[in-house]
Design a protein around this motif. Structure first.
Motif, PDB file in Angstrom:
ATOM      1  N   TYR A   1      19.728  -7.491  48.743  1.00 58.40           N
ATOM      2  CA  TYR A   1      19.242  -6.774  50.119  1.00 58.40           C
ATOM      3  C   TYR A   1      20.103  -7.235  51.277  1.00 58.40           C
ATOM      4  O   TYR A   1      20.417  -6.231  51.904  1.00 58.40           O
ATOM      5  CB  TYR A   1      17.809  -7.045  50.031  1.00 58.40           C
TER       6      TYR A   1
ATOM      7  N   HIS B   1      22.595  -4.557  53.325  1.00 53.48           N
ATOM      8  CA  HIS B   1      22.138  -4.401  54.819  1.00 53.48           C
ATOM      9  C   HIS B   1      23.052  -4.709  55.701  1.00 53.48           C
ATOM     10  O   HIS B   1      23.366  -4.175  56.527  1.00 53.48           O
ATOM     11  CB  HIS B   1      20.736  -4.835  54.817  1.00 53.48           C
TER      12      HIS B   1
ATOM     13  N   ALA C   1      17.329   0.330  49.736  1.00 48.75           N
ATOM     14  CA  ALA C   1      16.222  -0.200  49.550  1.00 48.75           C
ATOM     15  C   ALA C   1      15.409   0.248  48.270  1.00 48.75           C
ATOM     16  O   ALA C   1      14.998  -0.418  47.378  1.00 48.75           O
ATOM     17  CB  ALA C   1      15.219  -0.467  50.631  1.00 48.75           C
TER      18      ALA C   1
ATOM     19  N   ARG D   1      14.936  -1.754  44.791  1.00 45.76           N
ATOM     20  CA  ARG D   1      13.699  -2.436  44.632  1.00 45.76           C
ATOM     21  C   ARG D   1      13.437  -2.983  43.222  1.00 45.76           C
ATOM     22  O   ARG D   1      14.235  -2.425  42.283  1.00 45.76           O
ATOM     23  CB  ARG D   1      12.617  -1.354  45.046  1.00 45.76           C
TER      24      ARG D   1
ATOM     25  N   THR E   1      11.194  -4.449  50.042  1.00 42.73           N
ATOM     26  CA  THR E   1      10.902  -4.366  51.482  1.00 42.73           C
ATOM     27  C   THR E   1       9.739  -3.485  51.904  1.00 42.73           C
ATOM     28  O   THR E   1       9.164  -2.551  51.491  1.00 42.73           O
ATOM     29  CB  THR E   1      12.106  -4.010  52.170  1.00 42.73           C
TER      30      THR E   1
END
Lengths: 296, 384, 283
Positions: free
Chosen positions: A169, A173, A241, A245, A251
């Motif tokens: 993640y 990001h 996301a 996941r 998240t």
């Protein structure tokens, strides 16, 4: 629609403020124009007001919903309660996902800010085709559709065992947040006079001292806003996301997505309001900070 | 013009030590800067700026004068050659160790620091004690007449005041020399005059070396001990303002500093031998002392005469013996307040010239056929 | 190139670019490159996956539907955005500031909160159903409404930047030369605003092509858009090669359109949003 502007032009055929005479005296017409009293038609204002309502409708809509009951999504809520907020703060899944989002957001923003600021400073001083190409390349995450990135990243991350991990993640990001930092820092650098660096050097400051005493104070605001944008980008990111996941690591936007599609969990309204308020406060705070330092 | 060669040890200058008040000699030897463009920005320049001298680097934009200043400051690295301060080689010294004050056209004041903090900046870098910093800042702000503005920010000051702050900041640490990069370019005319005087006054008071870059020939003439005139990356001519104006070596110099009447000479053989040259269908006498050493024998050259040296005779027999003269037609008469000028079509009419009229010459009219003449000693034969 | 390297003297500034380039390469470029390699056959070259896009009967339909919805969204945002941007050029600084804040609100609002709100507004027994008796939830119209709202800023900002540069006295001049107001607008104002219009139109259309969450939440599964198709091929059908081919097509179309918008609108682009907004408000 596109004809509106003309009819509100200063020489509009039915001037609201002019006396009903066939040929208004020249002086009067000129004065009206100079004072800028030419009318904006009421229907244009009304139309824009409706567009404004359209723009803010979803944002203002979720807030009253968050004070509704736990049973339904009916609008307007029948009686106002804090039940949904109580749910939110007592539900392990929501709290864990919030915590995950904050951790991911902070780490991603940290990486993106360091990496993006360095790149912005470098690109600011470099000229020529290669520098242009690199700048365009670094902007790709901003223009490429999130879904294309998400799918590609997902498949590669599967092989690299990064799906469902904090590192996965954070890295993904951070990469998509770099352009925001780059843009914010570049814009503050473009207001930055490179002669200041020369002046500082001529006054005896080494490059590192110059960076601390001149560059940082002057582009600090740009870096800060870049960092905030990077955090918000990560905090609010859903598409990548959703692909990354994993039952063990989600998240908050993913939890929100789940609660809308699979569970129909009214706590979603409280979560939405919280996110809206927090993000708005952060962004407004940044704007205020900007206007305050500007005034001096 | 001071000509004493300073004998300060080289190491002292190279280490960036505070110079004595007598100023620093700056010597450029075979300096070139190549940016990779078809022509080098600075092409093999050698120039010695004497201690305490006010030297102006003058030239049109793109002539290499600013690049030369940046090379002295250390903002650009040399492609070839070397730069010496008082005999010490600083070629590879970074700018912050060269101990030079610098003034920029856009002032380059730090916008986030107050006037006092800006001026204290170089002193803080040199780790002076607080009390001494405060004292020096007070003194220098008094010198530039800005006392009482200590806590203002640069944005609250006018352009002229900002440049005074920049000046204070550039001299407060006793630099080896002060480099001024078109510092008055952004100011309006009146203010420019005031600040010119200010800069001259401070130059006198400090006695240190000033290197001033400008493209404004009037400013250069007004301020400088000597001018180094740049053209296309090369040094066109170096000398006092008087020397450059009265004895230009090239047509470029003659044209850049003041107005000139220019007579194209196809074959300069007669000039270099000190007799006469042919122009159109007549012969113009030449004195050996007025021929530029840069005129190559037999090559084309130009004979130039300043407008104030051209006299007008209404009849050919009014021309004194021995003077050079050409026939002319008055094209236009301009009234310029304290004097008048005539625009002249010279000789066959292909050459346009200008004469500054003496009071007794004011009975001319447009279209009149006259004779323009001048003393041979007032002309120059220059390289083109 | 060698002359260029010599000139730069391999300045240490280039080192500053390395971390960003490294991150981007590892996290984005390598996955995209791998995706591309998969789409043309990992061991032997094949154009099969690209041919399939045109022959499988589904992809083309979805692509056309996506383009159609994107076009409608573009028209809606232009129709709402042009008067909005025009009014911004006419009002005082305080009102202009307010209008700017309002147009930026969709940016600040969380993606999930916004879509959740649209579900509530457009669903059965929601306020729109109560007032107008129509349910847009689960329809293409609902998707269009929600997408247009969030894409409006991308239309308004380039338009505003173009319109605020137009000297409105030109309209007076045209009127003074005898033009009817409508004609004066059409012949003078509109052509001058065209750069902003083209930039906004391309930008909104391009961004709309890649929407995933909004159609997934508000639309119907029978009317999926290209992003949903891409997700479905990846996670459900595990057709990584086919997804790679489709992804490449979408990516290339997007990048080409954005490059075009950049060229037409100068600096106006989605990239400019962050600094544009902050800069505008401070001035």
């Amino acid at each position: 629609m596109t004809l509106h502007p003309t009819q509100s032009s200063p020489v509009g055929e039915r001037p609201v403020t002019a006396p009903p005479s066939k040929s208004p005296p020249v002086t009067r017409r000129i004065r009206r124009r100079v004072r800028g009293v030419d009318p904006i038609p009421w229907w244009l204002k009304l139309f824009v007001a409706l567009v404004a309502v359209y723009l803010i409708l979803p944002t203002v809509f979720v807030i009253p919903m968050s004070f509704g009951s736990t049973r339904s999504f009916a609008f307007p809520p029948k009686n106002l309660t804090f039940d949904l907020y109580r749910n939110f703060f007592s539900d392990e899944r929501w709290l864990t996902s919030l915590q995950n989002s904050v951790v991911v957001g902070l780490l991603a923003a940290l990486i993106a800010t360091v990496v993006g600021t360095a790149a912005a400073v470098g690109l600011h001083h470099l000229r020529g085709k290669p520098a242009q190409i690199i700048r365009a390349l670094l902007m790709v995450p901003l223009v490429a559709p999130a879904i294309v990135i998400a799918v590609a990243v997902y498949i590669s991350f599967l092989k690299w065992h990064l799906v469902g991990t904090l590192q996965g993640y954070v890295l993904a990001h951070a990469a998509i947040a770099v352009p925001f930092v780059l843009v914010a820092v570049t814009s503050s650098l473009s207001n930055f006079d490179s002669n200041l660096l020369r002046a500082s050097a001529s006054l005896g400051a080494s490059p590192s001292r110059t960076f601390r005493r001149v560059t940082m104070p002057l582009i600090g605001k740009g870096i800060l806003s870049g960092a905030v944008f990077a955090f918000v980008t990560s905090f609010d990111e859903v598409v990548i996301a959703l692909f990354l996941r994993d039952p063990t690591f989600q998240t908050m936007p993913v939890q929100m997505y789940n609660s809308v599609t699979y569970e129909i969990d009214p706590t979603m309204a409280a979560a939405s309001s919280l996110v809206v308020v927090v993000v708005t406060v952060v962004c407004l705070g940044l704007q205020l900070l900007g206007s305050r330092t500007k005034k001096r | 013009m001071p000509t004493t060669h300073a004998t300060t040890p080289a190491a002292k200058a190279a280490a960036g030590a505070v110079s004595t008040r007598s100023g620093t000699q700056i010597r450029l030897t075979d300096v070139s800067k190549d940016f990779g463009l078809p022509e080098p920005a600075v092409d093999n320049i050698s120039l010695t700026i004497e201690p305490g001298e006010f030297m102006t680097l003058l030239g049109p934009s793109g002539s290499g004068k600013t690049t030369t200043l940046n090379l002295i400051a250390g903002f650009e690295t040399l492609t070839t050659g070397s730069i010496l301060f008082n005999g010490g080689d600083v070629s590879s010294l970074p700018p912050h160790k060269r101990n030079l004050g610098m003034l920029f056209q856009n002032y380059a004041l730090f916008p986030h620091l107050t006037v006092a903090q800006n001026v204290a900046y170089p002193l803080r870098e040199r780790k002076l004690p607080k009390a001494e910093i405060a004292e020096k800042v007070g003194q220098v702000l008094e010198l530039v007449q800005l006392t009482g503005r200590d806590s203002h920010y640069p944005s609250q000051l006018s352009g002229g005041q900002q440049q005074r702050v920049a000046l204070a900041r550039a001299i407060v640490f006793d630099p080896n020399a002060l480099l001024l990069d078109e510092p008055l370019g952004a100011l309006d005319r009146n203010l420019r005059g005031t600040l010119q005087q200010e800069i001259q006054r401070i130059h006198r008071e400090l006695g240190s070396t000033f290197v001033f870059v400008t493209h404004d020939q009037e400013e250069a003439m007004h301020l400088s001990d000597r001018i180094a005139l740049f053209n296309k990356g090369r040094l066109e001519q170096v000398g006092t303002p008087e020397a450059l104006y009265a004895a230009p070596e090239t047509l470029f110099t003659a044209r850049f500093l003041g107005d000139s009447n220019v007579f194209d000479i196809a074959d300069s053989g007669g000039a270099t031998s000190g007799s006469a040259v042919a122009w159109e269908d007549r012969t113009l006498s030449v004195e050996a002392g007025t021929v530029s050493p840069r005129v190559a024998a037999g090559a084309s050259a130009a004979l130039v005469v300043r407008p104030e040296d051209v006299r007008i005779a209404t009849t050919p027999d009014a021309v004194p013996a021995g003077a050079n003269h050409v026939s002319a037609t008055v094209r236009q008469l301009d009234y310029l307040g304290s004097y008048r000028t005539a625009v002249l079509a010279l000789g066959g009419g292909g050459t346009v010239g200008r004469a500054r009229l003496a009071p007794q010459e004011d009975d001319l009219r447009v279209g009149q056929a006259v004779t323009a003449w001048w003393h041979v000693g007032r002309q120059c034969v220059v390289a083109v | 190139m060698t002359a260029w390297i010599k000139r730069q003297r391999l300045s240490p500034l280039w080192l500053l670019l390395l971390p960003a380039l490294g991150l981007l390469t590892a996290i984005l470029l390598i996955p995209l490159a791998q995706s591309f390699v998969r789409s043309i056959g990992e061991s032997a070259w094949t154009s099969q996956h690209y041919e399939n896009l045109f022959t499988d009967g589904v992809t083309l339909t979805v692509l056309w539907r996506t383009a159609w919805i994107s076009a409608v969204v573009t028209v809606v945002t232009l129709a709402c955005g042009y008067p909005y941007a025009y009014l911004m050029t006419r009002v005082g600084p305080r009102m202009r500031g307010l209008l700017l804040v309002l147009v930026l609100i969709p940016f600040w609002t969380s993606v999930m909160a916004r879509n959740f709100a649209w579900i509530l507004i457009l669903q059965r027994d929601g306020p729109v159903d109560d007032f107008f008796g129509v349910v847009f939830y689960g329809t293409a119209t609902g998707v269009t409404i929600a997408m247009s709202q969030v894409l409006l800023p991308f239309m308004v900002l380039p338009l505003y930047s173009a319109l605020s540069g137009i000297d409105r006295r030109l309209l007076l001049a045209a009127r003074g030369l005898g033009s009817h107001p409508v004609k004066a607008f059409w012949k003078v104002y509109w052509p001058l605003s065209r750069g902003g219009v083209v930039a906004g139109v391309i930008l909104v259309f391009t961004l709309a092509l890649g929407f995933y969450v909004t159609p997934a939440l508000l639309g119907s599964p029978q009317q999926s858009l290209v992003a949903q198709l891409l997700a479905q091929r990846t996670t459900q059908l595990l057709d990584f090669a086919g997804a790679g081919a489709l992804g490449m097509v979408v990516l290339v179309v997007t990048l080409v359109l954005v490059a075009w918008a950049n060229r037409v609108g100068g600096k106006v682009s989605s990239l400019g949003i962050v600094p544009t907004t902050s800069a505008k408000e401070e001035e």
